[in-house]
Design a protein around this motif. Structure first.
Motif, PDB file in Angstrom:
ATOM      1  N   THR A 119      38.457  35.898  36.215  1.00 26.25           N
ATOM      2  CA  THR A 119      37.978  36.532  35.060  1.00 26.25           C
ATOM      3  C   THR A 119      37.907  38.025  35.393  1.00 26.25           C
ATOM      4  N   HIS A 120      37.597  38.554  34.305  1.00 24.57           N
ATOM      5  CA  HIS A 120      37.237  40.059  34.389  1.00 24.57           C
ATOM      6  C   HIS A 120      36.278  40.227  35.755  1.00 24.57           C
ATOM      7  N   THR A 121      35.146  39.404  35.786  1.00 26.06           N
ATOM      8  CA  THR A 121      34.188  39.596  36.915  1.00 26.06           C
ATOM      9  C   THR A 121      34.959  39.312  38.178  1.00 26.06           C
ATOM     10  N   SER A 122      35.403  38.047  38.218  1.00 23.31           N
ATOM     11  CA  SER A 122      35.887  37.604  39.362  1.00 23.31           C
ATOM     12  C   SER A 122      37.312  38.166  40.070  1.00 23.31           C
ATOM     13  N   GLU A 123      37.972  38.949  39.147  1.00 21.95           N
ATOM     14  CA  GLU A 123      39.199  39.370  39.702  1.00 21.95           C
ATOM     15  C   GLU A 123      39.362  40.038  40.980  1.00 21.95           C
ATOM     16  N   GLN A 124      38.193  40.788  41.225  1.00 25.33           N
ATOM     17  CA  GLN A 124      38.394  41.622  42.402  1.00 25.33           C
ATOM     18  C   GLN A 124      38.349  40.683  43.628  1.00 25.33           C
ATOM     19  N   TYR A 125      37.601  39.665  43.430  1.00 22.80           N
ATOM     20  CA  TYR A 125      37.505  38.711  44.594  1.00 22.80           C
ATOM     21  C   TYR A 125      38.951  37.561  44.778  1.00 22.80           C
ATOM     22  N   PHE A 126      39.608  37.659  43.803  1.00 22.50           N
ATOM     23  CA  PHE A 126      40.831  36.890  43.549  1.00 22.50           C
ATOM     24  C   PHE A 126      41.658  36.944  44.811  1.00 22.50           C
ATOM     25  N   PRO A 127      42.215  38.156  45.094  1.00 27.35           N
ATOM     26  CA  PRO A 127      43.118  38.263  46.286  1.00 27.35           C
ATOM     27  C   PRO A 127      42.718  37.635  47.596  1.00 27.35           C
ATOM     28  N   ALA A 128      41.442  37.851  47.989  1.00 24.09           N
ATOM     29  CA  ALA A 128      40.834  37.056  49.157  1.00 24.09           C
ATOM     30  C   ALA A 128      41.059  35.427  49.106  1.00 24.09           C
ATOM     31  N   VAL A 129      40.687  34.793  47.947  1.00 23.45           N
ATOM     32  CA  VAL A 129      40.689  33.654  47.744  1.00 23.45           C
ATOM     33  C   VAL A 129      42.076  33.029  47.786  1.00 23.45           C
ATOM     34  N   GLN A 130      43.287  33.974  47.156  1.00 23.39           N
ATOM     35  CA  GLN A 130      44.528  33.606  47.171  1.00 23.39           C
ATOM     36  C   GLN A 130      44.870  33.381  48.562  1.00 23.39           C
ATOM     37  N   LYS A 131      44.561  34.489  49.144  1.00 25.25           N
ATOM     38  CA  LYS A 131      45.347  34.534  50.701  1.00 25.25           C
ATOM     39  C   LYS A 131      44.892  33.523  51.476  1.00 25.25           C
ATOM     40  N   PHE A 132      43.513  33.154  51.588  1.00 25.89           N
ATOM     41  CA  PHE A 132      42.982  31.952  52.330  1.00 25.89           C
ATOM     42  C   PHE A 132      43.525  30.671  51.801  1.00 25.89           C
ATOM     43  N   THR A 133      43.501  30.384  50.673  1.00 28.38           N
ATOM     44  CA  THR A 133      44.087  29.091  50.012  1.00 28.38           C
ATOM     45  C   THR A 133      45.509  28.720  50.164  1.00 28.38           C
ATOM     46  N   VAL A 134      46.454  29.878  50.013  1.00 28.94           N
ATOM     47  CA  VAL A 134      47.716  29.840  49.994  1.00 28.94           C
ATOM     48  C   VAL A 134      48.254  30.014  51.320  1.00 28.94           C
ATOM     49  N   LEU A 135      47.819  31.028  51.993  1.00 25.02           N
ATOM     50  CA  LEU A 135      48.672  31.485  53.220  1.00 25.02           C
ATOM     51  C   LEU A 135      47.895  31.006  54.496  1.00 25.02           C
ATOM     52  N   ASP A 136      46.441  30.940  54.455  1.00 27.97           N
ATOM     53  CA  ASP A 136      46.047  30.489  55.747  1.00 27.97           C
ATOM     54  C   ASP A 136      45.924  28.607  55.633  1.00 27.97           C
ATOM     55  N   LEU A 137      45.510  28.430  54.527  1.00 26.29           N
ATOM     56  CA  LEU A 137      45.492  26.764  54.330  1.00 26.29           C
ATOM     57  C   LEU A 137      46.744  25.903  54.018  1.00 26.29           C
ATOM     58  N   GLY A 138      47.647  26.842  53.248  1.00 31.27           N
ATOM     59  CA  GLY A 138      48.765  26.204  52.693  1.00 31.27           C
ATOM     60  C   GLY A 138      48.596  25.212  51.495  1.00 31.27           C
ATOM     61  N   MET A 139      47.476  25.506  50.614  1.00 31.86           N
ATOM     62  CA  MET A 139      47.369  24.733  49.638  1.00 31.86           C
ATOM     63  C   MET A 139      47.645  25.255  48.433  1.00 31.86           C
ATOM     64  N   VAL A 140      48.010  24.160  47.258  1.00 32.99           N
ATOM     65  CA  VAL A 140      48.484  24.954  45.983  1.00 32.99           C
ATOM     66  C   VAL A 140      47.222  25.813  45.346  1.00 32.99           C
ATOM     67  N   LEU A 141      47.287  27.031  44.667  1.00 31.15           N
ATOM     68  CA  LEU A 141      46.335  27.421  43.948  1.00 31.15           C
ATOM     69  C   LEU A 141      46.669  27.897  42.642  1.00 31.15           C
ATOM     70  N   LEU A 142      45.655  27.222  41.599  1.00 26.04           N
ATOM     71  CA  LEU A 142      46.050  27.654  40.300  1.00 26.04           C
ATOM     72  C   LEU A 142      45.123  28.456  39.585  1.00 26.04           C
ATOM     73  N   PRO A 143      45.325  29.470  39.256  1.00 27.30           N
ATOM     74  CA  PRO A 143      44.236  30.259  38.600  1.00 27.30           C
ATOM     75  C   PRO A 143      44.090  30.088  36.910  1.00 27.30           C
ATOM     76  N   VAL A 144      42.844  30.087  36.381  1.00 30.26           N
ATOM     77  CA  VAL A 144      42.731  29.956  34.985  1.00 30.26           C
ATOM     78  C   VAL A 144      41.596  30.978  34.807  1.00 30.26           C
ATOM     79  N   ALA A 145      41.655  31.152  33.484  1.00 26.69           N
ATOM     80  CA  ALA A 145      41.115  32.049  32.961  1.00 26.69           C
ATOM     81  C   ALA A 145      39.651  31.719  32.143  1.00 26.69           C
ATOM     82  N   SER A 146      39.237  30.357  32.123  1.00 26.30           N
ATOM     83  CA  SER A 146      38.231  29.664  31.607  1.00 26.30           C
ATOM     84  C   SER A 146      38.371  28.304  31.896  1.00 26.30           C
ATOM     85  N   GLN A 147      36.967  27.605  31.807  1.00 24.71           N
ATOM     86  CA  GLN A 147      36.935  26.299  31.780  1.00 24.71           C
ATOM     87  C   GLN A 147      37.716  25.474  30.738  1.00 24.71           C
ATOM     88  N   THR A 148      37.779  26.129  29.715  1.00 19.49           N
ATOM     89  CA  THR A 148      38.677  25.588  28.567  1.00 19.49           C
ATOM     90  C   THR A 148      40.218  25.720  29.046  1.00 19.49           C
TER      91      THR A 148
END
Length: 215
Positions: free
Chosen positions: A95-124
């Motif tokens: 989201t607009h609030t969490s966007e600045q933290y997204f690169p870190a979670v993307q790197k950790f999830t995809v590159l470090d752990l090798g898991m599939v990461l899917l971003p969403v804008a909302s719970q809906t």
């Protein structure tokens, strides 16, 4: 429903076409978005898993609040990643609030752990995506190629937006990819050679790197 391991990372019996959800999601916008479209069964003690799509496939959901709060979510991801019995898919609220933290979670999830990461804008949007994933998990191989083609052409908006988030893809190439690879599973398993005719060599390498951990 019996758990096979005490740490919450064992297989779970999931009735066909159902989702087993962590009790903490009861009454949430995410759960409400799925109710009426798929059968939800709530269970206590599913930590670290949020949703089971099948006996061996699960969703780990990272909320906007989780991202802003720090790296507490990482322990959950590592527990599932280290389990040989589960395939975890990580869904993150970008989201607009969490966007600045997204690169870190993307790197950790995809590159470090090798898991599939899917971003969403909302719970809906997440509820639409999870339903799509369950349908992919539970549908039998289609005996009707016309139905399979139709499903490929009419992409779920949430799935389309998710594919657009992959580096180098964007709004033009995402629909082309989904016509050729109509599900996240098919796209994530595609080789560079299979992707190249659709998006070109450079973007094919980006997509392959996005879904594949370095060994």
């Amino acid at each position: 429903m019996e758990r096979n391991t005490p740490d919450g990372t064992g297989p779970m019996h999931v009735p066909f076409g159902h989702i087993v959800a962590n009790e903490k999601w009861r009454g949430s916008q995410l759960a409400q978005g799925m109710q009426g479209k798929i059968k939800l069964v709530f269970e206590d003690g599913l930590t670290p898993v949020d949703f089971y799509l099948s006996s061996r496939s699960c969703i780990l959901y990272i909320t906007e609040a989780d991202l802003v709060a720090g790296n507490g979510y990482r322990k959950r991801l590592v527990r599932v990643r280290n389990s040989s019995k589960l395939q975890g898919i990580v869904v993150v609220e970008k989201t607009h609030t969490s966007e600045q933290y997204f690169p870190a979670v993307q790197k950790f999830t995809v590159l470090d752990l090798g898991m599939v990461l899917l971003p969403v804008a909302s719970q809906t949007e997440a509820s639409c995506l999870i339903i799509q994933l369950v349908e992919e998990q539970t549908k039998e191989p289609s005996k009707n190629p016309l139905l399979r083609k139709k499903r490929a052409l009419i992409s779920e908006p949430a799935l389309l937006r998710t594919v657009q988030q992959i580096p180098g893809v964007g709004k033009v190439k995402a629909p082309l990819l989904l016509q050729r690879f109509p599900s996240i599973q098919q796209l994530s398993n595609a080789s560079i050679q299979e992707l190249e005719p659709v998006v070109g060599q450079s973007v094919a390498q980006h997509i392959h790197a996005f879904f594949t951990r370095s060994r």
